[in-house]
Design an enzyme around this catalytic site. Sequence first.
Site, PDB file in Angstrom:
ATOM      1  N   CYS A  77       0.822  -1.214   0.000  1.00 50.59           N
ATOM      2  CA  CYS A  77       0.000   0.000   0.000  1.00 50.59           C
ATOM      3  C   CYS A  77       0.854   1.261   0.000  1.00 50.59           C
ATOM      4  O   CYS A  77       0.344   2.362  -0.198  1.00 50.59           O
ATOM      5  CB  CYS A  77      -0.925   0.010   1.206  1.00 50.59           C
ATOM      6  SG  CYS A  77      -2.002  -1.417   1.241  1.00 50.59           S
ATOM      7  N   HIS A 134      -2.391   6.437   4.975  1.00 51.03           N
ATOM      8  CA  HIS A 134      -2.997   5.383   4.159  1.00 51.03           C
ATOM      9  C   HIS A 134      -4.347   5.009   4.782  1.00 51.03           C
ATOM     10  O   HIS A 134      -4.458   4.833   5.992  1.00 51.03           O
ATOM     11  CB  HIS A 134      -2.060   4.172   4.104  1.00 51.03           C
ATOM     12  CG  HIS A 134      -2.705   2.948   3.549  1.00 51.03           C
ATOM     13  ND1 HIS A 134      -3.450   2.974   2.390  1.00 51.03           N
ATOM     14  CD2 HIS A 134      -2.742   1.659   3.998  1.00 51.03           C
ATOM     15  CE1 HIS A 134      -3.913   1.752   2.147  1.00 51.03           C
ATOM     16  NE2 HIS A 134      -3.503   0.951   3.102  1.00 51.03           N
ATOM     17  N   ASN A 174     -10.277   0.367   1.677  1.00 52.98           N
ATOM     18  CA  ASN A 174      -8.820   0.361   1.537  1.00 52.98           C
ATOM     19  C   ASN A 174      -8.481   0.131   0.059  1.00 52.98           C
ATOM     20  O   ASN A 174      -8.620  -0.973  -0.448  1.00 52.98           O
ATOM     21  CB  ASN A 174      -8.237  -0.746   2.419  1.00 52.98           C
ATOM     22  CG  ASN A 174      -6.730  -0.860   2.322  1.00 52.98           C
ATOM     23  OD1 ASN A 174      -6.109  -0.251   1.448  1.00 52.98           O
ATOM     24  ND2 ASN A 174      -6.141  -1.639   3.208  1.00 52.98           N
TER      25      ASN A 174
HETATM   26  O1  UT7 Z   1      -3.375  -1.873   3.817  1.00 53.28           O
HETATM   27  C1  UT7 Z   1      -3.078  -2.747   4.892  1.00 53.28           C
HETATM   28  C2  UT7 Z   1      -4.124  -3.775   4.977  1.00 53.28           C
HETATM   29  N1  UT7 Z   1      -4.547  -4.272   6.185  1.00 53.28           N
HETATM   30  C3  UT7 Z   1      -5.037  -3.639   7.270  1.00 53.28           C
HETATM   31  O2  UT7 Z   1      -4.887  -2.501   7.492  1.00 53.28           O
HETATM   32  C4  UT7 Z   1      -5.764  -4.492   8.243  1.00 53.28           C
HETATM   33  C5  UT7 Z   1      -5.447  -4.197   9.664  1.00 53.28           C
HETATM   34  N2  UT7 Z   1      -6.361  -4.918  10.512  1.00 53.28           N
HETATM   35  C6  UT7 Z   1      -7.633  -4.581  10.670  1.00 53.28           C
HETATM   36  O3  UT7 Z   1      -8.084  -3.598  10.122  1.00 53.28           O
HETATM   37  C7  UT7 Z   1      -8.479  -5.396  11.604  1.00 53.28           C
HETATM   38  O4  UT7 Z   1      -7.671  -6.356  12.243  1.00 53.28           O
HETATM   39  C8  UT7 Z   1      -9.652  -6.121  10.883  1.00 53.28           C
HETATM   40  C9  UT7 Z   1     -10.663  -5.085  10.431  1.00 53.28           C
HETATM   41  C10 UT7 Z   1      -9.134  -6.904   9.680  1.00 53.28           C
HETATM   42  C11 UT7 Z   1     -10.336  -7.058  11.830  1.00 53.28           C
HETATM   43  O5  UT7 Z   1     -10.808  -6.359  12.965  1.00 53.28           O
HETATM   44  P1  UT7 Z   1     -10.484  -6.900  14.429  1.00 53.28           P
HETATM   45  O6  UT7 Z   1     -11.164  -6.011  15.361  1.00 53.28           O
HETATM   46  O7  UT7 Z   1      -8.992  -7.036  14.539  1.00 53.28           O
HETATM   47  O8  UT7 Z   1     -11.204  -8.304  14.437  1.00 53.28           O
HETATM   48  P2  UT7 Z   1     -10.595  -9.769  14.603  1.00 53.28           P
HETATM   49  O9  UT7 Z   1      -9.901 -10.201  13.362  1.00 53.28           O
HETATM   50  O10 UT7 Z   1      -9.864  -9.861  15.905  1.00 53.28           O
HETATM   51  O11 UT7 Z   1     -11.943 -10.590  14.736  1.00 53.28           O
HETATM   52  C12 UT7 Z   1     -12.852 -10.393  15.849  1.00 53.28           C
HETATM   53  C13 UT7 Z   1     -14.108 -11.188  15.582  1.00 53.28           C
HETATM   54  C14 UT7 Z   1     -13.842 -12.635  15.163  1.00 53.28           C
HETATM   55  O12 UT7 Z   1     -14.890 -13.431  15.704  1.00 53.28           O
HETATM   56  P3  UT7 Z   1     -14.656 -14.294  17.045  1.00 53.28           P
HETATM   57  O13 UT7 Z   1     -13.507 -15.216  16.712  1.00 53.28           O
HETATM   58  O14 UT7 Z   1     -14.305 -13.295  18.084  1.00 53.28           O
HETATM   59  O15 UT7 Z   1     -15.969 -14.957  17.225  1.00 53.28           O
HETATM   60  C15 UT7 Z   1     -13.986 -12.602  13.664  1.00 53.28           C
HETATM   61  O16 UT7 Z   1     -14.383 -13.851  13.132  1.00 53.28           O
HETATM   62  O17 UT7 Z   1     -14.829 -10.591  14.493  1.00 53.28           O
HETATM   63  C16 UT7 Z   1     -15.119 -11.604  13.522  1.00 53.28           C
HETATM   64  N3  UT7 Z   1     -15.141 -10.968  12.214  1.00 53.28           N
HETATM   65  C17 UT7 Z   1     -16.270 -10.487  11.676  1.00 53.28           C
HETATM   66  N4  UT7 Z   1     -17.529 -10.443  12.117  1.00 53.28           N
HETATM   67  C18 UT7 Z   1     -18.437  -9.868  11.326  1.00 53.28           C
HETATM   68  C19 UT7 Z   1     -14.097 -10.749  11.365  1.00 53.28           C
HETATM   69  N5  UT7 Z   1     -14.543 -10.134  10.265  1.00 53.28           N
HETATM   70  C20 UT7 Z   1     -15.885  -9.962  10.432  1.00 53.28           C
HETATM   71  C21 UT7 Z   1     -16.890  -9.382   9.646  1.00 53.28           C
HETATM   72  N6  UT7 Z   1     -18.145  -9.350  10.136  1.00 53.28           N
HETATM   73  N7  UT7 Z   1     -16.639  -8.829   8.443  1.00 53.28           N
END
Ligand code: UT7
Length: 344
Positions: free
Chosen positions: A115, A271, A302
């Site tokens: 990115c 970004h 993004n």
């Molecule tokens: O350009 C660089 C690219 N990348 C980034 O910048 C990504 C950086 N990371 C993030 O933005 C965040 O980590 C995410 C948005 C990807 C995820 O958010 P998070 O608050 O870190 O969530 P998590 O991955 O820890 O997941 C928490 C829960 C999980 O469920 P359980 O295991 O707690 O039951 C996931 O399965 O949220 C669940 N989950 C969702 N639920 C509903 C993950 N994605 C989704 C979704 N809808 N889309």
Amino acid sequence: MPDKIKIGYVGIGRYLPENVLTNADLEKIVDTSDEWIIKRTGIQTRRIMGQGESVSSMAISAAKSAIEHSGIDAEQISCMRVGVNTHLRFPSVAAIVQDALGIEDVSASDIAAGCSGFIFSVEDVYNRLMTEWMLYGKKSYGIAMGVDGLSMVTDWTNRSTCVLFGDGAGAVVIGPVEAGEILATHTKTEGKYANLLELDEFLSVPLEDTKKMTFRHRNNTNYPFLTMAGPKVFAVAVRSMVSEVRTVIKKYNQANGANITESDIDYVFPHQANLRIVSAVRDALKLTPDRIFSDGVKKYGNTSAASIPIGYVDQRGKRPGALEVDVSFGSGFASGAILRRVAP
Ligand code: UT7
């Protein structure tokens, strides 16, 4: 450096596909909700390439729009760098854009820096224009671009990633200016984090290893998906963006005997990956919400290498004379920052 050598932005442009994908649309294809997406990412809509659109077609449109905004003749362009990660073919996007612009005698190539590809491109174009001017007395213009179509490598069955990304392209024309110049740039890559955010190789892996890869099926061909350790990326993203802002300021101060501090920065273009990442960077740098760009992630998701120049167009003409910083991180992990003055 002699005072008279000033190189800065002289035109900006972008291209966004018409096709809008809303959180309500995503609720129909994966187990997610508008509430979750907004709370955890801030994203409301994103643009996705439609029929006939491609990474190179978006790049051509963004380049033409930036050249038009600059008012220069395309023939004055001597170099072009395109930050891109999703041009899964060759020749380069830069070569295709050059051909579409009908210009010759141009050093044109792509840069893969996740990115942060746009920041790497600006740094490269700036350094090249500076060198040509200082060593050979030649004043000319360059284009730096960021373009990506992450929708092509997104796993549309994986709710952890498919809600995040959008497609688009942004471009700046860079050249000699009276005021409104680039003051310092910095880029850095930390390959040790490479496996936190990656797209598998697909042509060179031995056949027996392909089972480990995540594929999507398209036109009877197996293509790999982007994979990401979201929470780990989040932590590295905040740390590296804050560090890049501090490093570029320090670099400028050391080279110029200046004493700019974080509180002197009028506006930051980070970004646009996640609104929570933008907010964490804002808090770490003690910025008020009106001093950091955050609309892009809400409206376009993004867009990878394109996110910063896409945001420039939203903010065009708003802060004459301001001191601004652009800062990015991404796969690689490649990060970087630009310190610049906006034309009065
Ligand atoms: O350009 C660089 C690219 N990348 C980034 O910048 C990504 C950086 N990371 C993030 O933005 C965040 O980590 C995410 C948005 C990807 C995820 O958010 P998070 O608050 O870190 O969530 P998590 O991955 O820890 O997941 C928490 C829960 C999980 O469920 P359980 O295991 O707690 O039951 C996931 O399965 O949220 C669940 N989950 C969702 N639920 C509903 C993950 N994605 C989704 C979704 N809808 N889309």
